[in-house]
Write an enzyme that holds these catalytic residues in place. Structure first.
Site, PDB file in Angstrom:
ATOM      1  CG  HIS A  90     -14.985   9.314 -13.706  1.00 48.91           C
ATOM      2  ND1 HIS A  90     -15.360   9.964 -14.954  1.00 48.91           N
ATOM      3  CD2 HIS A  90     -15.344   7.918 -13.780  1.00 48.91           C
ATOM      4  CE1 HIS A  90     -15.585   8.638 -15.750  1.00 48.91           C
ATOM      5  NE2 HIS A  90     -15.567   7.695 -15.005  1.00 48.91           N
ATOM      6  CD  GLU A 138     -13.162   4.475 -15.792  1.00 48.92           C
ATOM      7  OE1 GLU A 138     -13.934   3.680 -15.697  1.00 48.92           O
ATOM      8  OE2 GLU A 138     -13.411   5.829 -15.903  1.00 48.92           O
TER       9      GLU A 138
HETATM   10  O1  G3P Z   1     -16.672   5.031 -14.507  1.00 47.13           O
HETATM   11  C1  G3P Z   1     -16.808   4.108 -15.497  1.00 47.13           C
HETATM   12  C2  G3P Z   1     -16.610   4.555 -16.799  1.00 47.13           C
HETATM   13  O2  G3P Z   1     -16.083   5.768 -17.101  1.00 47.13           O
HETATM   14  C3  G3P Z   1     -16.533   3.520 -17.976  1.00 47.13           C
HETATM   15  O3  G3P Z   1     -17.618   3.825 -18.538  1.00 47.13           O
HETATM   16  O4  G3P Z   1     -19.392   3.399 -20.185  1.00 47.13           O
HETATM   17  O5  G3P Z   1     -17.369   2.849 -20.776  1.00 47.13           O
HETATM   18  O6  G3P Z   1     -18.332   1.399 -19.105  1.00 47.13           O
HETATM   19  P1  G3P Z   1     -18.111   2.788 -19.798  1.00 47.13           P
END
Ligand code: G3P
Length: 224
Positions: A90, A138
């Site tokens: 992550h 992400e």
């Molecule tokens: O692991 C999920 C994350 O990093 C995304 O966070 O708060 O944008 O949904 P969020």
């Protein structure tokens, strides 16, 4: 148990610690229609994994397999308490590629699934060569915001799927960051993602049960 379409990462939110984390896990089990898995805080992973019947992911683990391993999180211990899989790399817990490779190898030995995060579709391509079960792309700048990757950066979703599937079409592609609505989830799936990884949309929700219902609706819409 099927690989979930949504994984709720508890991160270190106060709303997800100990009793609150367990209560949330039960709510997801009750309302998530088998679409949602969770990644609780590491200190609560055993507590929760032993009591719920939904996929539980550890937020991290280490590639060690021996008794003399003080302070490390071993795949064999996670398997023992009923954990389904592990989240690796992550952006809040980055790892070197070699470390990811070794960890995937060892988790597989113990029957654990792997979901490895990548910041970019390009990094996802490199990680795909290590054959994890799933990769989540992400964009770090959207994490924790209300701007979802599927709405603001649809080309990232498409590129992530393309890059990963060119290397190995069996790897499930997740996207995450800023996912807050059923529409965000549906759009990610329609763009080709298998699922989404999210945190604040649940962990900071005013009405958690309502949000879980929304996200389920998003999966059903996205799979139509
Ligand atoms: O692991 C999920 C994350 O990093 C995304 O966070 O708060 O944008 O949904 P969020």
């Amino acid at each position: 148990m099927d690989f979930p379409r949504i994984i709720v990462n508890y991160k270190a939110y106060e709303t997800g610690i100990v009793e609150r984390g367990l209560k949330l896990a039960f709510a997801i089990q009750r309302l998530g229609k088998a679409y949602i898995g969770i990644a609780p805080q590491l200190v609560d992973t055993s507590l929760i994994a032993r009591q719920v019947n939904i996929p539980v992911f550890a937020q991290h683990c280490d590639p060690l397999d021996k008794d003399k391993a003080t302070g490390w999180i071993l795949p064999r211990s996670l398997a023992r308490v009923g954990v389904y899989g592990v989240l690796l790399n992550h952006s809040e817990r980055p790892l070197a590629l070699g470390r990811i490779k070794d960890t995937i190898g060892l988790t597989r030995k113990y029957g654990l699934k792997t979901l490895v995060c990548a910041d970019t579709p390009r990094q996802a391509r490199d990680i795909a060569k290590l054959s994890p079960d799933a990769i989540a792309v992400e964009p770090p700048e959207l994490i924790g915001t209300k701007t979802s990757v599927s709405e603001a950066e649809p080309e990232i979703v498409v590129k992530a799927v393309k890059n990963v599937h060119e290397i190995n079409p069996d790897i499930k592609v997740f996207v995450g960051a800023g996912i807050h609505t059923s529409k965000d989830v549906a759009m990610a799936l329609k763009l080709g993602a298998y699922g989404v990884l999210l945190a604040s949309g649940v962990m900071l929700a005013e009405d958690v049960e309502k949000e879980i219902g929304e996200f389920v609706k998003g999966v059903e819409e996205g799979l139509k």
